[in-house]
Structure formats: structure tokens, C-alpha cells
Design a protein around this motif. Sequence first.
Motif, PDB file in Angstrom:
ATOM      1  N   THR A 129      20.896  22.306  57.945  1.00  0.00           N
ATOM      2  CA  THR A 129      19.631  22.737  58.571  1.00  0.00           C
ATOM      3  C   THR A 129      19.465  22.120  59.943  1.00  0.00           C
ATOM      4  OG1 THR A 129      18.410  20.931  57.524  1.00  0.00           O
ATOM      5  CG2 THR A 129      18.559  23.029  56.319  1.00  0.00           C
ATOM      6  N   ASP A 130      20.507  21.480  60.421  1.00  0.00           N
ATOM      7  CA  ASP A 130      20.506  20.811  61.737  1.00  0.00           C
ATOM      8  C   ASP A 130      19.430  19.739  61.838  1.00  0.00           C
ATOM      9  OD1 ASP A 130      22.617  22.320  62.687  1.00  0.00           O
ATOM     10  OD2 ASP A 130      21.296  23.925  63.400  1.00  0.00           O
ATOM     11  N   SER A 131      19.071  19.163  60.690  1.00  0.00           N
ATOM     12  CA  SER A 131      18.092  18.073  60.696  1.00  0.00           C
ATOM     13  C   SER A 131      18.725  16.758  61.118  1.00  0.00           C
ATOM     14  CB  SER A 131      17.462  17.914  59.304  1.00  0.00           C
ATOM     15  OG  SER A 131      16.815  19.095  58.904  1.00  0.00           O
ATOM     16  N   VAL A 132      20.030  16.603  60.906  1.00  0.00           N
ATOM     17  CA  VAL A 132      20.780  15.401  61.316  1.00  0.00           C
ATOM     18  C   VAL A 132      22.003  15.850  62.094  1.00  0.00           C
ATOM     19  CG1 VAL A 132      19.953  13.980  59.410  1.00  0.00           C
ATOM     20  CG2 VAL A 132      22.045  15.339  59.153  1.00  0.00           C
ATOM     21  N   SER A 133      22.527  14.897  62.869  1.00  0.00           N
ATOM     22  CA  SER A 133      23.734  15.215  63.630  1.00  0.00           C
ATOM     23  C   SER A 133      24.963  15.200  62.715  1.00  0.00           C
ATOM     24  CB  SER A 133      23.933  14.209  64.764  1.00  0.00           C
ATOM     25  OG  SER A 133      24.178  12.930  64.222  1.00  0.00           O
ATOM     26  N   LYS A 134      25.987  15.879  63.171  1.00  0.00           N
ATOM     27  CA  LYS A 134      27.243  15.899  62.409  1.00  0.00           C
ATOM     28  C   LYS A 134      27.842  14.506  62.288  1.00  0.00           C
ATOM     29  CE  LYS A 134      31.642  18.386  62.130  1.00  0.00           C
ATOM     30  NZ  LYS A 134      32.404  17.217  61.791  1.00  0.00           N
ATOM     31  N   GLN A 135      27.647  13.680  63.337  1.00  0.00           N
ATOM     32  CA  GLN A 135      28.193  12.329  63.324  1.00  0.00           C
ATOM     33  C   GLN A 135      27.559  11.516  62.205  1.00  0.00           C
ATOM     34  OE1 GLN A 135      30.635  10.944  65.046  1.00  0.00           O
ATOM     35  NE2 GLN A 135      30.334   8.929  64.094  1.00  0.00           N
TER      36      GLN A 135
END
Length: 404
Positions: free
Chosen positions: A153-159
Amino acid sequence: MNQTHVTQTPAAKSLGIAKIGAVAGVVAIGVVAWGILASQRAEAELKTSTESNALITVATTKPVSQGGEAELSLPGNVQANTDAPIYARTSGYLKRWLVDIGTAVKAGQLLAEIDAPEVDQQLRQAEADLLDAQASYQIARITADRWRGLQQTDSVSKQEADEKISLAETAQAKVQAAQANVQRLRELSGFKKIVAPFDGIVTARNTDVGQLINAGGGAGPELFRIADVHQLRLYVHVPQAYAAAMEPNLVAEVQFPDRPGFVYKAKLERTSSALDASSALDASRTLLAQLIVDNAKNELLPGAYAEVSFKLPASASTAFKLPANVLLFRGDGLQVATVDASGHVVLKPVTIGRDYGSDIEIVHGLTADDNVILSPPDSLTDKAEVRVSQPTGVDGSAAKVAKS
């Protein structure tokens, strides 16, 4: 009666004196010649006598052929078919032992138990560490699953999501390491029970209750020794002269000092296929042969001495039997002195086989027609002239030899 007087002239007198002198001269020459001849004859006789007295007088014998089927008797050493020392694999104190020497055991049978409280404590700690690692992995796995959902949900970064997933994988690896440590300690704890590795007889017990046990074959002493004696291995050192006759499945007869009157069969299983150059058993190099003896009745003991007799075909033996005092030990090897038809010494290099004590076996270097010198002096040289005394054979009978 008229008497006639004959008067000799001076010339006639001189002629008579000359004749007398000639006769005397001839007589003198004869005396001198006779003296010279007598002196020469005496000198020749003295020379002949001196040379005759200078000759070495030797006794000779004839080699006795060992033809026909040859019997080769050799000492042997008996070993168990399988013989293994039993060591502890874990450290502690011996709690109890259940078998003693002479006990027949089966594979997997319990021999003794070791009390190892330190190993037990390490196992309990490892099990607790495993529970801790599993709990940490559970939290890390749940956290990683949540962060995967947040990333979608793009709430956190992939990193940030990758870091949580990596922590979960690390926790999982720690769980696997903890499980392996627990398994290792459980197996180590299982070594507190010492069991027999195969069916056999306990031939040694070198431990007792309460004795400190050190793990491993290098640091600690052997606790037990077990031997499988249903078959025995018989090792024999065969002289080089008979190495070629040692073929697989050759059957030998075996006798033991502790079993008088009993003869056992042994089958040649294999040889070392190499000669032992360092062997000091005899003057020849030897081949190590391994035979198998059936011991289903447990009559024979490992470690026993045995007398092994091989029946070899005639082609395997072209040897002669002679007294041991015929040998000459020279720098260039073993030799035997013989006498030829002209009464001269011929030194022959020989190869010996078996040693019978007072007699020896010559397997190479002689013929049946040789006249072998008994007890040859060390000073005897090749081509030296000798005088032969009345010879005797090995069996005591007279033998014909060449006259010197």
C-alpha cells in the motif's frame, strides 16, 4: 833253464799311468753325477712332500634332493577376524559396567553406562536456547509479514520492508543453528550408553565404576576390547623362494600347541603382493600371506602361535638339503664351496630357503652332482687345490668324489 827279463820302456809306463788316471776320472765323474741326481731327486721329493702337506684337507657331502611334493612348514600368528577397542565418546564418570572378559555379546548390546551431568546440563541449556530462538523467529516472521502488506500500500519504503524481512530470515537461521546444537548434544548424551559395535567376545575390560572417563580415542584409555572370533586370520611370512607358489585358495594344515593332535584347515585368502625387505626372520626376503581359519566352535584363541604346513607341487621346489655348516658368509653374499673333478675349489653363490636348525635348504645355486665342502675354512679361495678326505653324505653314507 833260461829266464827271460822284460824291461818296460818309459813310454809304456806313461801309457799305463794315463789309463789309470782316465778310469779314475770316469769314476769321479760318475760319483759326481750320481750325487747331483740324488740331490735333485731328494729336492723333488721334498718339494712334492711340502706341496702335499700344504694342501687343505676337506670333507665333502652330496646335496640331498627335495624333489617331489614339497612340504613347507612355517610359524604363523593368529588374529581375530575383527578386533576393535571401544572408547568413550563423552566425558564423565563410569556409572556401571555390564560385561566382563570372556562374555559373548551381540551388536548393539549395552556394555556400560557413563554418568555425564555436564552433558545433560549443556543439553538443557541448548533446548532453552532453541525455545528462545523459536520465539524470536515467530516475532520476526510476523513483523516481516506485516511490513510486506504495508509495502504493497506504499505505507512504508521498500528499504524498511526488506530490513524486516532480513531480520526474520536471520531469526530463522538462528533457530536452525539452535536445533543442530540440541541434536548434537542429544547424540552426545546418547554416547553415555556404550554398546557393542558387532557380535563378538569381550577380550579386555580396562575400566571400573567411578573411574573418570575422557572422551575420544586419543585422550582416554580404551574401555573394552571386542573380538569377532568365528573366523581367524592367520599370518605367515613365506620365504621369497616359495612366493610364486602362494596362490589364492591354497589349503594349509594348521596345528596349535594348546590343541595337540588336532589338525585344522586354513585357506589362503590373499598375500601382500610385496616382499618385506626389512624382515629379520631369515636370510631371505619374505612375503606376508593371510589365511582364514574357521572357528565356529570357538576352539581356537586369537593371538595364538601356530605351525602352518603347505603341500607344494614338485614344480615349486627344486631345492637341496645340506648341513648348515656348508655356508660361507662373504661380503658378496652367501656362498658354498665345492670341489671339481681336478680337486680345485669352486665357490658358488646360493639362495637358502628354510632353516631346519642343523640343516638348511638350498633353493638355488647347486646341482645334485656337486661335491660340497663341509665346514670350509674362512681362508678358502676360489680355484685353490685341496685334498678330499673320505666323504660322507647327509645321511651318513659314503659318497663318491673326484680324486685330487
